[in-house]
Design an enzyme around this catalytic site. Structure first.
Site, PDB file in Angstrom:
ATOM      1  N   CYS A 143       0.835  -1.198   0.000  1.00  0.00           N
ATOM      2  CA  CYS A 143       0.000   0.000   0.000  1.00  0.00           C
ATOM      3  C   CYS A 143       0.874   1.254   0.000  1.00  0.00           C
ATOM      4  CB  CYS A 143      -0.983  -0.066   1.161  1.00  0.00           C
ATOM      5  SG  CYS A 143      -2.443   0.962   0.953  1.00  0.00           S
ATOM      6  N   HIS A 144       0.764   2.111   1.032  1.00  0.00           N
ATOM      7  CA  HIS A 144       1.556   3.324   1.143  1.00  0.00           C
ATOM      8  C   HIS A 144       2.965   3.064   1.700  1.00  0.00           C
ATOM      9  CE1 HIS A 144      -2.386   5.264   0.752  1.00  0.00           C
ATOM     10  NE2 HIS A 144      -1.734   6.372   0.439  1.00  0.00           N
TER      11      HIS A 144
END
Length: 180
Positions: free
Chosen positions: A109-110
């Site tokens: 994800c991030h």
């Protein structure tokens, strides 16, 4: 009964920080422990963190007490935590040390922000949540829209929906051992 400790003796480090993505920490942690691996959660200094979805985690230690040589892999969960984690030089040092030792560095994800700031992604293939695609490409990554991308000892995934593939790739990499 099948051997349930296929990763016995393996030690995996997880980073945690404020507003980490709950599933991206807990799912791989539990999955690796099911395989017999020992997990350690290192934070920035606070004893606990709330996840984005409200699930707390109590850390085992601080990033300042970690020796990267003690671990066989690193998992960096997403959420908002990677934006805080990447601001700490010790986080970046640990990430680089594990990467340069050829051990798996897994991010989802991030979490790609941490290896970007550690400057280990130039010329590599990876994926992430679409929101940081430009950040990865600007760091020299060939971005791929796939559930999991493995490039050497780098393992990346997009979102919690990709966790089954992410964990399978991480477990396979731990079985294989360090990359040259």
């Amino acid at each position: 009964m099948a051997d349930t400790a296929t990763l016995s003796g393996k030690r995996v480090l997880f980073f945690a920080g404020p507003l980490y993505e709950d599933l991206e920490l807990w799912y791989p942690k539990i999955r690796l422990e099911e395989e017999g691996a020992a997990t350690t959660i290192a934070g920035l200094g606070e004893p606990t963190y709330q996840g984005k979805r409200g699930y707390p985690v109590t850390v085992d230690t601080s990033i300042h007490h970690i020796d990267a040589r003690d671990f066989d892999a690193l998992v960096i969960p997403g959420g908002f935590a990677p934006d805080q984690l990447r601001r700490h030089e010790r986080v970046l040092e640990i990430t680089r040390e594990i990467f340069h030792a050829g051990k798996p560095v897994a991010f989802i994800c991030h979490a790609g922000w941490v290896p970007i700031s550690a400057k280990i992604l130039k010329g590599k293939r990876a994926t992430s949540v679409r929101a940081i695609k430009d950040d990865l490409e600007n760091a020299g990554v060939t971005w791929e829209d796939r559930a999991v991308v493995v490039d050497g000892n780098l393992i990346s995934s997009r979102t919690p929906a990709d966790l089954p593939q992410f964990c399978k790739a991480l477990i396979a990499a731990l079985h294989h051992g360090p990359q040259d």
